[in-house]
Design an enzyme around this catalytic site. Structure first.
Site, mmCIF file in Angstrom:
data_model
loop_
_atom_site.group_PDB
_atom_site.id
_atom_site.type_symbol
_atom_site.label_atom_id
_atom_site.label_comp_id
_atom_site.label_asym_id
_atom_site.label_seq_id
_atom_site.Cartn_x
_atom_site.Cartn_y
_atom_site.Cartn_z
ATOM 1 N N THR A 275 119.246 17.894 107.206
ATOM 2 C CA THR A 275 119.887 16.812 107.969
ATOM 3 C C THR A 275 121.046 16.284 107.112
ATOM 4 O O THR A 275 120.986 16.320 105.877
ATOM 5 C CB THR A 275 118.898 15.674 108.295
ATOM 6 O OG1 THR A 275 118.221 15.318 107.095
ATOM 7 C CG2 THR A 275 117.901 16.084 109.353
ATOM 8 N N VAL B 185 122.718 13.255 106.417
ATOM 9 C CA VAL B 185 122.695 12.103 105.501
ATOM 10 C C VAL B 185 121.797 12.416 104.299
ATOM 11 O O VAL B 185 122.142 12.139 103.145
ATOM 12 C CB VAL B 185 122.225 10.829 106.249
ATOM 13 C CG1 VAL B 185 122.088 9.664 105.286
ATOM 14 C CG2 VAL B 185 123.193 10.482 107.375
ATOM 15 N N CYS B 186 120.655 13.025 104.567
ATOM 16 C CA CYS B 186 119.709 13.373 103.492
ATOM 17 C C CYS B 186 120.349 14.334 102.499
ATOM 18 O O CYS B 186 120.111 14.260 101.294
ATOM 19 C CB CYS B 186 118.454 14.005 104.063
ATOM 20 S SG CYS B 186 117.704 13.039 105.356
ATOM 21 N N THR B 187 121.144 15.263 103.018
ATOM 22 C CA THR B 187 121.803 16.235 102.147
ATOM 23 C C THR B 187 122.695 15.507 101.135
ATOM 24 O O THR B 187 122.681 15.812 99.938
ATOM 25 C CB THR B 187 122.627 17.221 103.012
ATOM 26 O OG1 THR B 187 121.720 17.901 103.873
ATOM 27 C CG2 THR B 187 123.378 18.224 102.163
ATOM 28 N N LEU C 144 120.404 13.487 98.498
ATOM 29 C CA LEU C 144 119.791 14.284 97.425
ATOM 30 C C LEU C 144 120.857 14.818 96.470
ATOM 31 O O LEU C 144 120.641 14.891 95.259
ATOM 32 C CB LEU C 144 118.917 15.395 97.999
ATOM 33 C CG LEU C 144 117.471 14.924 98.166
ATOM 34 C CD1 LEU C 144 117.297 13.912 99.248
ATOM 35 C CD2 LEU C 144 116.520 16.074 98.350
#
Ligand code: BEZ
Length: 211
Positions: free
Chosen positions: A42, A44-46, A49
């Site tokens: 996804t 935003v998560c990318t 992290l």
């Protein structure tokens, strides 16, 4: 029930991208950041992290170990980590928990059913070396967190733990800090040789002690 400040951080064993870990053993005597995100692959998560990986030296400087959680399986995590490294120009080397059975999500109350019945929200916990919860933040899925703010709070928490000072609104590294109410002005003058500025009996500033 949700975890509150001062509560013991629940321990767990989990399968992660660096193998099976015991959370407490992984933390050792370090501070910890445990954070969840909705799902692998996804956008935003990318970025979150990736940003965390790029701040590796900043977390290490503060003796902080990082652990990410999502409810996807381990093979998916490994594939996604390749994408994160490629797109964010980083090397993710902190572990990602494959929490397929939502055990960690349950322990840390990371699923908020009225937001999503299945995905974890953006929960973040800072855990002290005493394994208690020092900070909780919860962001919605659509808002990426500010990891500079996470570091800023850790700096503040470590200043309080080591020097009995608090930090004022919008404090940034290097700015004056506040003498905690538990320390009398008489003791503060002895404890802080750089000086104590008494604005009110309850509002006392001193230069950042560890600078
Ligand atoms: C994401 O994780 O990238 C995301 C999730 C929900 C809405 C928007 C973005």
């Amino acid at each position: 029930m949700s975890l509150r400040l001062g509560d013991p951080a629940p321990n767990f064993r989990a399968n992660t991208t660096i193998g099976e870990i015991d959370f407490y053993e992984y933390l050792g005597n370090s501070w910890g950041v445990l954070f969840s995100h909705p799902a692998d692959f996804t956008p935003v998560c990318t970025t979150e992290l990736g940003r965390t990986a790029l701040l590796k030296d900043e977390f290490a400087k503060r003796n902080v170990k990082v652990l990410a959680v999502s409810v996807d399986p381990i093979e998916k995590h490994h594939g996604w980590v390749k994408d994160i490294n490629e797109t964010q120009n980083c090397e993710v080397d902190f572990p990602l928990v494959a929490d397929e059975h939502r055990e960690v999500a349950g322990l840390y109350d990371m699923i908020h059913p009225n937001a999503s019945a299945t995905a974890t929200v953006r929960s973040l916990f800072v855990i002290g070396p005493d394994k208690t919860i020092k900070l909780t933040i919860t962001y919605p899925a659509s808002t990426g967190r500010n990891f500079f703010e996470v570091l800023r709070v850790i700096d503040s928490l470590q200043l309080t733990a080591n020097h009995s000072v608090a930090t004022p609104a919008n404090w940034q590294e290097g700015e004056d800090v506040i003498v905690v109410p538990a320390v009398s002005t008489e003791d503060a003058i002895k404890k802080f040789p750089k000086g104590v500025k008494v604005v009110k009996p309850y509002l006392r500033y001193t230069p950042q002690p560890n600078k």
